[in-house]
Design an enzyme around this catalytic site. Structure first.
Site, PDB file in Angstrom:
ATOM      1  N   SER A 117      37.876  40.698  39.881  1.00 50.40           N
ATOM      2  CA  SER A 117      37.518  41.358  41.127  1.00 50.40           C
ATOM      3  C   SER A 117      38.759  41.506  41.974  1.00 50.40           C
ATOM      4  CB  SER A 117      36.479  40.537  41.899  1.00 50.40           C
ATOM      5  OG  SER A 117      37.097  39.411  42.497  1.00 50.40           O
ATOM      6  N   SER A 118      38.694  42.393  42.974  1.00 52.07           N
ATOM      7  CA  SER A 118      39.845  42.567  43.849  1.00 52.07           C
ATOM      8  C   SER A 118      39.997  41.406  44.808  1.00 52.07           C
ATOM      9  CB  SER A 118      39.700  43.869  44.644  1.00 52.07           C
ATOM     10  OG  SER A 118      38.533  43.837  45.439  1.00 52.07           O
ATOM     11  N   ALA A 119      38.955  40.579  44.924  1.00 49.39           N
ATOM     12  CA  ALA A 119      38.976  39.522  45.932  1.00 49.39           C
ATOM     13  C   ALA A 119      39.672  38.264  45.446  1.00 49.39           C
ATOM     14  CB  ALA A 119      37.547  39.191  46.363  1.00 49.39           C
ATOM     15  N   CYS A 120      39.341  37.819  44.239  1.00 49.07           N
ATOM     16  CA  CYS A 120      39.807  36.493  43.855  1.00 49.07           C
ATOM     17  C   CYS A 120      40.475  36.461  42.495  1.00 49.07           C
ATOM     18  CB  CYS A 120      38.626  35.520  43.845  1.00 49.07           C
ATOM     19  SG  CYS A 120      37.349  35.940  42.643  1.00 49.07           S
ATOM     20  N   GLY A 121      40.593  37.571  41.816  1.00 54.08           N
ATOM     21  CA  GLY A 121      41.270  37.541  40.536  1.00 54.08           C
ATOM     22  C   GLY A 121      40.356  37.081  39.414  1.00 54.08           C
TER      23      GLY A 121
END
Length: 279
Positions: A117-121
């Site tokens: 995800s772009s948020a947490c890898g």
């Protein structure tokens, strides 16, 4: 078919006190990107699906593969957007095919599913013991960094964030020489994607390993960012915000210098203080 760009226009309603006005705004584009590997023996596998900001997609793919130990620059024959007929036209710029000179590596051995995800890898990352199997600790010594060089990095990074200036919604990673010279900046909705793009740029330019360089990131220093820095051979990682506990553990165990809360003329050195010239 229109190729997606790093920004998307949107109509918004802006409130200021009780005043209201309609206007257009620039948003940071976020779309999925699938990375497919095609082996020389005809094997095809999807290795990652990540939410990213379009732009420098081939660097993102190359940097991801390098950071995960799947393929280095010498292993890659070509990188291109996918033109398979099974894809809808709007999906083709969201699918990148990496053709390898050899077979596709053994993916199950990585003990994870590469859905990011772009948020947490990538989630479920292997531990430090597992990391030792493919990465050696960095050698001690150089580059010696003056505090003045460190203090100049945030402004130099910000000056290279062209899309952030329009949207206010992107992370950035910058590569610098030991004297503070800015070499490259990459932006993305995901902090780990920004680092992958930077590593991919370095790999495709034949710059790896990045001994004698500094990595500056606009957010926090996570374990995943430190893992990518280690794989690229970057000895010094600096962040505007805090590091995680596992990021500090990795830096100390593998000989990286880790600087956090780098703002103005202040910072915290969490590991590798011997590279910082304070006397």
């Amino acid at each position: 078919m229109t190729r997606p760009g790093p920004t998307t226009r949107a109509r918004i309603r802006e409130l200021s006190g009780r005043a209201v006005r309609e206007r257009r705004d620039d948003l940071a584009t976020e779309e999925p990107m699938e990375i497919r590997l095609h082996g020389a023996d005809g094997t095809r596998k999807t290795v990652a699906i990540t939410m990213r900001t379009p732009g420098h997609d081939f660097e993102l793919a190359a940097g991801f593969l390098h950071g995960e130990g799947l393929a280095g620059a010498a292993d890659i024959a070509s990188i291109a957007y996918c033109t398979d007929e099974d894809l809808a036209p709007e999906e083709r710029y969201n699918t990148v095919t990496v053709r390898l000179r050899g077979p596709v590596p053994d993916l199950p051995a990585l003990e994870r599913h590469f859905v990011t995800s772009s948020a947490c890898g990538v989630c479920g990352s292997a531990g430090l013991d597992r990391l030792h199997e493919r990465c050696d600790p960095l050698p001690p010594g150089g580059p010696p960094i003056s505090p003045e060089v460190l203090y100049g990095l945030p402004d130099a990074l910000r000056a290279g964030q062209g899309v952030f200036g329009k949207t206010g919604g992107l992370h950035a990673a910058g590569l610098f020489a030991a004297d503070g010279t800015r070499l490259a900046v990459r932006e993305d909705v995901g902090r780990h994607n920004a680092v992958d793009k930077l590593v991919g740029w370095s790999a495709m330019a034949g710059r790896l390993p990045l001994a004698g360089h500094l990595l500056m990131v606009s957010g926090r220093a996570s374990y995943e960012i430190m893992q990518k820095a280690l794989a690229a051979g970057v000895p010094v990682v600096c962040a505007v915000s805090a590091p995680s506990s596992l990021a500090v553990d990795l830096a100390r165990e593998f000989g990286l210098t880790l600087v956090g809360f780098l703002r103005g003329e202040r910072c915290n050195v969490y590991a590798g203080h011997e590279r910082i010239l304070v006397e």
